[in-house]
Scaffold this motif. Structure first.
Motif, PDB file in Angstrom:
ATOM      1  N   ILE A 306       0.854  -1.203   0.000  1.00 39.24           N
ATOM      2  CA  ILE A 306       0.000   0.000   0.000  1.00 39.24           C
ATOM      3  C   ILE A 306       0.880   1.241   0.000  1.00 39.24           C
ATOM      4  O   ILE A 306       1.653   1.478   0.929  1.00 39.24           O
ATOM      5  N   ARG A 307       0.767   2.030  -1.084  1.00 41.72           N
ATOM      6  CA  ARG A 307       1.613   3.207  -1.246  1.00 41.72           C
ATOM      7  C   ARG A 307       0.744   4.429  -1.491  1.00 41.72           C
ATOM      8  O   ARG A 307      -0.153   4.413  -2.324  1.00 41.72           O
ATOM      9  N   LYS A 308       1.037   5.472  -0.730  1.00 42.95           N
ATOM     10  CA  LYS A 308       0.279   6.719  -0.840  1.00 42.95           C
ATOM     11  C   LYS A 308       1.256   7.888  -0.771  1.00 42.95           C
ATOM     12  O   LYS A 308       2.377   7.747  -0.295  1.00 42.95           O
ATOM     13  N   SER A 309       0.786   9.047  -1.205  1.00 44.17           N
ATOM     14  CA  SER A 309       1.631  10.231  -1.074  1.00 44.17           C
ATOM     15  C   SER A 309       1.656  10.647   0.398  1.00 44.17           C
ATOM     16  O   SER A 309       0.725  10.349   1.158  1.00 44.17           O
ATOM     17  N   PRO A 310       2.727  11.337   0.819  1.00 42.65           N
ATOM     18  CA  PRO A 310       2.767  11.809   2.208  1.00 42.65           C
ATOM     19  C   PRO A 310       1.546  12.652   2.571  1.00 42.65           C
ATOM     20  O   PRO A 310       1.080  12.624   3.716  1.00 42.65           O
ATOM     21  N   GLY A 311       1.001  13.405   1.600  1.00 37.21           N
ATOM     22  CA  GLY A 311      -0.205  14.192   1.863  1.00 37.21           C
ATOM     23  C   GLY A 311      -1.395  13.300   2.193  1.00 37.21           C
ATOM     24  O   GLY A 311      -2.163  13.587   3.119  1.00 37.21           O
ATOM     25  N   GLN A 312      -1.522  12.239   1.427  1.00 37.03           N
ATOM     26  CA  GLN A 312      -2.613  11.293   1.708  1.00 37.03           C
ATOM     27  C   GLN A 312      -2.426  10.644   3.082  1.00 37.03           C
ATOM     28  O   GLN A 312      -3.378  10.473   3.836  1.00 37.03           O
ATOM     29  N   GLY A 317      -3.683  10.931   9.284  1.00 40.17           N
ATOM     30  CA  GLY A 317      -3.094  11.165  10.610  1.00 40.17           C
ATOM     31  C   GLY A 317      -1.657  10.713  10.746  1.00 40.17           C
ATOM     32  O   GLY A 317      -1.078  10.787  11.827  1.00 40.17           O
ATOM     33  N   VAL A 318      -1.064  10.228   9.652  1.00 46.14           N
ATOM     34  CA  VAL A 318       0.339   9.781   9.704  1.00 46.14           C
ATOM     35  C   VAL A 318       1.222  10.983   9.391  1.00 46.14           C
ATOM     36  O   VAL A 318       1.291  11.447   8.250  1.00 46.14           O
ATOM     37  N   VAL A 319       1.872  11.510  10.433  1.00 48.52           N
ATOM     38  CA  VAL A 319       2.650  12.746  10.306  1.00 48.52           C
ATOM     39  C   VAL A 319       4.046  12.553  10.902  1.00 48.52           C
ATOM     40  O   VAL A 319       4.300  11.553  11.587  1.00 48.52           O
ATOM     41  N   ASP A 320       4.936  13.511  10.638  1.00 48.61           N
ATOM     42  CA  ASP A 320       6.285  13.371  11.184  1.00 48.61           C
ATOM     43  C   ASP A 320       6.281  13.610  12.689  1.00 48.61           C
ATOM     44  O   ASP A 320       5.234  13.908  13.280  1.00 48.61           O
ATOM     45  N   MET A 321       7.432  13.487  13.300  1.00 48.56           N
ATOM     46  CA  MET A 321       7.484  13.515  14.755  1.00 48.56           C
ATOM     47  C   MET A 321       7.209  14.905  15.327  1.00 48.56           C
ATOM     48  O   MET A 321       7.067  15.079  16.534  1.00 48.56           O
ATOM     49  N   ASN A 322       7.148  15.896  14.438  1.00 49.91           N
ATOM     50  CA  ASN A 322       6.760  17.244  14.870  1.00 49.91           C
ATOM     51  C   ASN A 322       5.305  17.545  14.541  1.00 49.91           C
ATOM     52  O   ASN A 322       4.848  18.681  14.685  1.00 49.91           O
ATOM     53  N   GLY A 323       4.609  16.532  14.037  1.00 50.65           N
ATOM     54  CA  GLY A 323       3.181  16.718  13.769  1.00 50.65           C
ATOM     55  C   GLY A 323       2.867  17.279  12.392  1.00 50.65           C
ATOM     56  O   GLY A 323       1.716  17.618  12.109  1.00 50.65           O
ATOM     57  N   ARG A 324       3.873  17.392  11.551  1.00 44.55           N
ATOM     58  CA  ARG A 324       3.639  17.935  10.209  1.00 44.55           C
ATOM     59  C   ARG A 324       3.631  16.818   9.167  1.00 44.55           C
ATOM     60  O   ARG A 324       4.197  15.741   9.397  1.00 44.55           O
ATOM     61  N   ALA A 325       3.011  17.138   8.028  1.00 46.88           N
ATOM     62  CA  ALA A 325       3.044  16.171   6.930  1.00 46.88           C
ATOM     63  C   ALA A 325       4.502  15.938   6.524  1.00 46.88           C
ATOM     64  O   ALA A 325       5.310  16.868   6.524  1.00 46.88           O
ATOM     65  N   VAL A 326       4.818  14.700   6.188  1.00 45.61           N
ATOM     66  CA  VAL A 326       6.164  14.384   5.696  1.00 45.61           C
ATOM     67  C   VAL A 326       6.318  15.033   4.315  1.00 45.61           C
ATOM     68  O   VAL A 326       5.381  15.015   3.516  1.00 45.61           O
ATOM     69  N   PRO A 327       7.475  15.636   4.029  1.00 41.07           N
ATOM     70  CA  PRO A 327       7.677  16.239   2.697  1.00 41.07           C
ATOM     71  C   PRO A 327       7.408  15.226   1.586  1.00 41.07           C
ATOM     72  O   PRO A 327       7.699  14.037   1.734  1.00 41.07           O
ATOM     73  N   ASP A 328       6.869  15.740   0.499  1.00 42.02           N
ATOM     74  CA  ASP A 328       6.441  14.834  -0.567  1.00 42.02           C
ATOM     75  C   ASP A 328       7.618  14.420  -1.455  1.00 42.02           C
ATOM     76  O   ASP A 328       8.069  15.173  -2.315  1.00 42.02           O
ATOM     77  N   VAL A 334       3.843   2.612   4.913  1.00 34.63           N
ATOM     78  CA  VAL A 334       4.083   2.634   6.356  1.00 34.63           C
ATOM     79  C   VAL A 334       4.768   1.325   6.742  1.00 34.63           C
ATOM     80  O   VAL A 334       4.304   0.240   6.396  1.00 34.63           O
ATOM     81  N   LEU A 335       5.898   1.442   7.428  1.00 36.22           N
ATOM     82  CA  LEU A 335       6.623   0.265   7.901  1.00 36.22           C
ATOM     83  C   LEU A 335       6.664   0.286   9.424  1.00 36.22           C
ATOM     84  O   LEU A 335       7.054   1.290  10.027  1.00 36.22           O
ATOM     85  N   LEU A 336       6.277  -0.836  10.010  1.00 43.22           N
ATOM     86  CA  LEU A 336       6.284  -0.978  11.471  1.00 43.22           C
ATOM     87  C   LEU A 336       7.212  -2.142  11.818  1.00 43.22           C
ATOM     88  O   LEU A 336       6.757  -3.278  11.948  1.00 43.22           O
ATOM     89  N   PRO A 337       8.507  -1.883  11.953  1.00 40.80           N
ATOM     90  CA  PRO A 337       9.439  -3.003  12.129  1.00 40.80           C
ATOM     91  C   PRO A 337       9.241  -3.775  13.432  1.00 40.80           C
ATOM     92  O   PRO A 337       9.727  -4.901  13.541  1.00 40.80           O
ATOM     93  N   ALA A 338       8.553  -3.205  14.403  1.00 40.97           N
ATOM     94  CA  ALA A 338       8.273  -3.948  15.636  1.00 40.97           C
ATOM     95  C   ALA A 338       6.774  -3.904  15.946  1.00 40.97           C
ATOM     96  O   ALA A 338       6.365  -3.927  17.095  1.00 40.97           O
ATOM     97  N   GLY A 339       5.982  -3.838  14.893  1.00 38.58           N
ATOM     98  CA  GLY A 339       4.539  -3.827  15.108  1.00 38.58           C
ATOM     99  C   GLY A 339       4.039  -2.498  15.636  1.00 38.58           C
ATOM    100  O   GLY A 339       4.761  -1.484  15.648  1.00 38.58           O
TER     101      GLY A 339
END
Ligand SMILES: [Ca+2]
Length: 449
Positions: A306-312, A317-328, A334-339
């Motif tokens: 499943i691949r989407k743009s950072p805007g999507q 609700g998937v944002v960087d650690m400062n709460g902003r959208a990840v640059p496009d 989305v990868l969850l290496p430890a669930g």
């Protein structure tokens, strides 16, 4: 490089016998079909300049109790090796290797029982992703990476310019593969590969590597005496196996030889950049970015397919650690290496370029994160589920049996947590009404019991 492995929810990492005389314990890389095991030391043997820990993910899902270790009698000097060499030389001639190349390469070759001992006695430990990353991006390795970057800055800048691969990424691969050139292996490559080919456990693979090694010698890139590497034939600063060398190595300093064995790392580093470039590296694109996952997130979306743009993703609700959208930088997964309980990343196409080198998630994250840290980036901020531990092979097989027995088929019981097992875990989690993150944890196994 270019070895294939499955990715696991819980990372399996091997700890094996030392490749060098100095060190006892070493990390081993994930060594799937096309990459032989190469050992690197885990101990600090050169406290002055470079770290020695070469953290590597491991192909084989391993067991904590070392129960996977194959106990095999190693014959010191088996009858038949010389006969095998005679037969091999015939096959090599048929593939264009000259008699002169063969004579020079095999002049001092004899069966090396130690190589087989290492092949058999790879005690396997399981390491969690957080422990792995702790070593891969340790303070020492980061500091030494910055020193390496500084010491080789003009070369690395020229390489970056030619291949479009950031110097910090090239340095990070160097750091993980040989601790910045400290542990490149001292075995005679032809001896190791001939021994492993004769041994036959992965004979076809090693014979292909041996033929490739002879082609390298025939090309005149190096001499038999200088062609050294790990006990399993990975060579030079960034541990190329011979077939990878033939496909990707470059002569960056223009002396007419693609010399990855020299003390000077210029050709090896350029070859690594060339490899990443040919694997699809895009300059300026991150490998991945740590993100926050919102409460109530649909975890079935955390799937490489499943691949989407950072805007999507931001709208979900998937944002960087400062709460902003990840640059496009294009579409990402989305990868969850430890669930669901550990760190989350949005990963871009460059993740795949590093995967061409070594497809373990841990290795890719290790290289990517180390490069970020060398560049001055922040540590991973999320906490990890450190109460958990990695599953042993027996436990992974048990999980597969129990899932299959409950109607969530893993399509085979092989101890590997691949896409089919992850899908089965998700289906089971959904049926149980728990977060369907596909993570094969000990907690999940206990629930299955
Ligand atoms: Ca050269």
């Amino acid at each position: 490089m270019q070895w294939k492995i499955w990715t696991t929810g819980v990372l399996a990492i091997g700890l094996t016998m030392a490749d060098t005389a100095q060190a006892e314990a070493i990390w081993q890389s994930v060594r799937p079909l096309n990459r032989p095991d190469t050992a690197l030391p885990d101990t600090l043997t050169d406290p002055v300049s470079l770290i020695s820990v070469a953290a590597r993910p491991k192909l084989r899902p391993a067991t904590k109790a070392v129960t996977d270790t194959a106990k095999v009698e190693v014959v010191a000097s088996p009858a038949g090796f010389d006969r095998w060499v005679t037969g091999f030389k015939r096959r090599a001639r048929a593939q264009g290797i000259s008699a002169g190349t063969l004579d020079a390469a095999f002049r001092n070759v004899s069966y090396d029982a130690d190589v087989i001992r290492r092949d058999r006695n790879q005690s396997e430990f399981t390491k969690t992703i957080w422990d792995y990353l702790g070593s891969a991006a340790s303070a020492t390795r980061i500091a030494n990476g910055r020193i390496a970057l500084k010491n080789h800055n003009s070369t690395l800048t020229a390489i970056e310019k030619r291949y479009g691969v950031e110097k910090e990424v090239v340095v990070a691969v160097w750091g993980l593969e040989s601790a910045y050139g400290t542990f490149r292996g001292k075995n005679d490559v032809v001896t190791s590969l001939a021994t492993l080919s004769f041994d036959g456990r992965r004979g076809a693979f090693f014979e292909e590597q041996l033929i490739a090694a002879l082609k390298i010698l025939q090309n005149g890139d190096t001499s038999p005496r200088k062609m050294t590497g790990s006990w399993a034939g990975a060579m030079g600063h960034t541990q190329f196996i011979p077939t990878s060398y033939l496909s990707y190595a470059v002569d960056f300093d223009g002396d007419g030889r693609r010399d990855i064995w020299a003390e000077n790392p210029v050709d090896a580093l350029a070859s690594t950049a060339a490899y990443l470039k040919k694997s699809g590296w895009t300059k300026g694109q991150p490998w991945g970015v740590e993100v926050r996952i919102p409460k109530g997130f649909d975890y079935t979306l955390a799937d490489r397919k499943i691949r989407k743009s950072p805007g999507q993703w931001a709208r979900l609700g998937v944002v960087d650690m400062n709460g902003r959208a990840v640059p496009d930088h294009g579409r990402a997964s989305v990868l969850l290496p430890a669930g669901a309980q550990g760190a989350a990343f949005l990963i871009f196409d460059n993740f795949k370029a590093i995967e061409a080198y070594n497809s373990a998630d841990a290795y890719v994250i290790g290289v990517g994160h180390l490069s970020d840290r060398i560049k001055g980036g922040p540590a991973i901020r999320a906490s990890w589920p450190t109460d958990d531990r990695a599953l042993t092979r027996a436990e992974r097989e048990e999980m597969q049996r129990r899932l299959t027995g409950k109607g969530f088929s893993t399509q085979g019981i092989d101890g590997r947590i691949g896409p089919k097992t992850i899908d089965a875990v998700r289906s089971y989690q959904r049926a149980q009404g728990i977060v369907p993150d596909g993570y094969a944890s000990l907690t999940l196994l206990k629930r299955l019991r």
